[in-house]
Every structure is written in structure tokens, then in C-alpha cells.
Motif scaffolding. Structure first.
Motif, PDB file in Angstrom:
ATOM      1  N   SER A   1      11.262   9.546 -16.011  1.00 30.65           N
ATOM      2  CA  SER A   1      12.060   8.879 -17.038  1.00 30.65           C
ATOM      3  C   SER A   1      11.856   7.369 -16.954  1.00 30.65           C
ATOM      4  O   SER A   1      11.264   6.849 -16.018  1.00 30.65           O
ATOM      5  N   VAL A   2      12.388   6.683 -17.936  1.00 27.54           N
ATOM      6  CA  VAL A   2      12.279   5.230 -17.975  1.00 27.54           C
ATOM      7  C   VAL A   2      13.042   4.604 -16.820  1.00 27.54           C
ATOM      8  O   VAL A   2      12.572   3.637 -16.203  1.00 27.54           O
TER       9      VAL A   2
ATOM     10  N   GLU B   1       9.056  11.725 -26.707  1.00 27.04           N
ATOM     11  CA  GLU B   1       9.020  12.847 -25.774  1.00 27.04           C
ATOM     12  C   GLU B   1      10.078  12.760 -24.686  1.00 27.04           C
ATOM     13  O   GLU B   1      10.211  13.667 -23.889  1.00 27.04           O
ATOM     14  N   LEU B   2      10.795  11.669 -24.634  1.00 21.60           N
ATOM     15  CA  LEU B   2      11.812  11.492 -23.605  1.00 21.60           C
ATOM     16  C   LEU B   2      13.166  11.941 -24.147  1.00 21.60           C
ATOM     17  O   LEU B   2      13.855  11.185 -24.816  1.00 21.60           O
TER      18      LEU B   2
ATOM     19  N   ASP C   1       3.001   3.805 -14.863  1.00 22.98           N
ATOM     20  CA  ASP C   1       2.830   3.735 -16.315  1.00 22.98           C
ATOM     21  C   ASP C   1       2.332   5.065 -16.873  1.00 22.98           C
ATOM     22  O   ASP C   1       2.805   5.538 -17.906  1.00 22.98           O
ATOM     23  N   TYR C   2       1.386   5.672 -16.193  1.00 25.45           N
ATOM     24  CA  TYR C   2       0.837   6.948 -16.658  1.00 25.45           C
ATOM     25  C   TYR C   2       1.902   8.040 -16.641  1.00 25.45           C
ATOM     26  O   TYR C   2       2.018   8.822 -17.585  1.00 25.45           O
ATOM     27  N   TRP C   3       2.693   8.092 -15.588  1.00 23.58           N
ATOM     28  CA  TRP C   3       3.737   9.118 -15.489  1.00 23.58           C
ATOM     29  C   TRP C   3       4.796   8.956 -16.571  1.00 23.58           C
ATOM     30  O   TRP C   3       5.292   9.933 -17.104  1.00 23.58           O
ATOM     31  N   VAL C   4       5.167   7.735 -16.874  1.00 27.70           N
ATOM     32  CA  VAL C   4       6.196   7.544 -17.895  1.00 27.70           C
ATOM     33  C   VAL C   4       5.642   7.837 -19.287  1.00 27.70           C
ATOM     34  O   VAL C   4       6.365   8.306 -20.156  1.00 27.70           O
ATOM     35  N   TRP C   5       4.370   7.589 -19.532  1.00 31.33           N
ATOM     36  CA  TRP C   5       3.775   7.898 -20.833  1.00 31.33           C
ATOM     37  C   TRP C   5       3.638   9.403 -21.055  1.00 31.33           C
ATOM     38  O   TRP C   5       3.779   9.878 -22.169  1.00 31.33           O
ATOM     39  N   THR C   6       3.334  10.130 -19.989  1.00 27.51           N
ATOM     40  CA  THR C   6       3.175  11.574 -20.126  1.00 27.51           C
ATOM     41  C   THR C   6       4.494  12.320 -20.042  1.00 27.51           C
ATOM     42  O   THR C   6       4.508  13.530 -20.203  1.00 27.51           O
TER      43      THR C   6
END
Length: 172
Positions: free
Chosen positions: A95-96, A163-164, A86-91
Motif C-alpha cells: 500500500s501507499v 488498483e489500490l 516503487d515497483y511494489w507500490v505500482w503493482t
């Protein structure tokens, strides 16, 4: 477990409310406690071998360890992996679709853990811990179902879609 998903589903979705969730959890715990096996009085445990991790996995699958030896190590690692994803995808670190791949990869260890918990249940100190660990198994499975729901129904609220750039269309 439930750190990010439950708050989002209760706040944004109309799937379930907090009161209904508590009622379901208490009823499920009661059923699991009633159906829990009685602890074995002379439960013997397979000695741990540090040089063979596959023996640990096999003994865990067969239910040859005490319940806490199967429950706690995996529970801590699984929650760390879920929170890290979760942290990696928020920052924007992953990717999703990579977030979804992490969950897909974690599905096999969750299956191993669920079978190990069920088979190691008689090697516990009380029926209370058996019912709580089995409730945690249902909790982990419902966590994966909630993450699937978020992935398909609430992606713009969960993922940092601004940001993605490469995976922007996964947010729709």
C-alpha cells in the motif's frame, strides 16, 4: 536515484525545471569541491572483519574506511530498495502507507551513510571523488524530499490508485 521521482516532478510539477536543476547541481558541486579536504597521503584503513558486521557499521560511522568502501555498497543497496518499493507500490503489492514506511525505515541508514561519507572523505584518492560523493549525499537527501513532495502533492500521478482498494484514500 532520481529514476522515477525527477521525471515526474519535472513533467507534472512546477517546482523546478531541468535547467534550474542543472545550475543548482553544478554550483553545489563547485562549492563542495572547493570545500573538500585534501586526501591524506598515508591513510590507514581498519581491516575488515567478516564475522562482526557491527564493527563494519561502527568503523563506517567513525570514518575509518576508504571512501569507496562506504559509498558504493550502500549506494547500490539504497537504489535497489527505492526502486523495489516503487515497483511494489505500482503493482499493488504494498500500500501507499507501506511505501512511506519503507522510506521512513531507510532514513536511519541514510543518516549513517551521510556521516560515514563525510568522515571518510580524507581517505579518498582525489578531491574530485570527495566532492562527487558529497554531492551524491545531497542527491539522496533531495530524493527523499522529492518523494515527500510526491506523497503529499502528486499522489495520483505516481501511485496506481485505481488498483489500490484498501489504501485508496491515500491518493487524495
Amino acid at each position: 536515484m532520481f529514476i522515477n521521482t525527477l521525471a515526474l516532478i519535472i513533467a507534472q510539477g512546477s517546482l523546478i525545471g531541468l535547467v534550474e536543476l542543472c545550475i543548482v547541481a553544478v554550483c553545489l558541486y563547485a562549492v563542495l569541491y572547493i570545500s573538500a579536504p585534501f586526501p591524506e597521503q598515508d591513510a590507514t584503513e581498519t581491516p575488515l572483519s567478516t564475522d562482526e558486521p557491527y564493527q563494519y557499521l561502527l568503523a563506517g560511522w567513525l570514518g575509518e574506511f576508504q571512501l569507496w568502501r562506504i559509498f558504493w555498497p550502500f549506494f547500490v543497496v539504497l537504489n535497489g530498495a527505492l526502486y523495489g518499493a516503487d515497483y511494489w507500490v505500482w503493482t499493488g503489492g504494498i500500500s501507499v502507507s507501506s511505501w512511506w514506511n519503507i522510506h521512513f525505515i531507510l532514513a536511519a541508514p541514510v543518516l549513517w551513510w551521510a556521516v560515514g561519507i563525510w568522515r571518510s572523505s580524507p581517505k579518498s584518492s582525489s578531491r574530485l571523488w570527495v566532492a562527487m560523493s558529497r554531492l551524491a549525499v545531497f542527491g539522496v537527501l533531495s530524493e527523499f524530499v522529492m518523494r515527500l513532495y510526491i506523497y503529499f502533492k502528486l499522489p495520483r500521478q505516481f501511485f496506481n490508485c485505481e488498483e489500490l482498494m484498501l489504501d485508496y484514500f491515500s491518493c487524495f
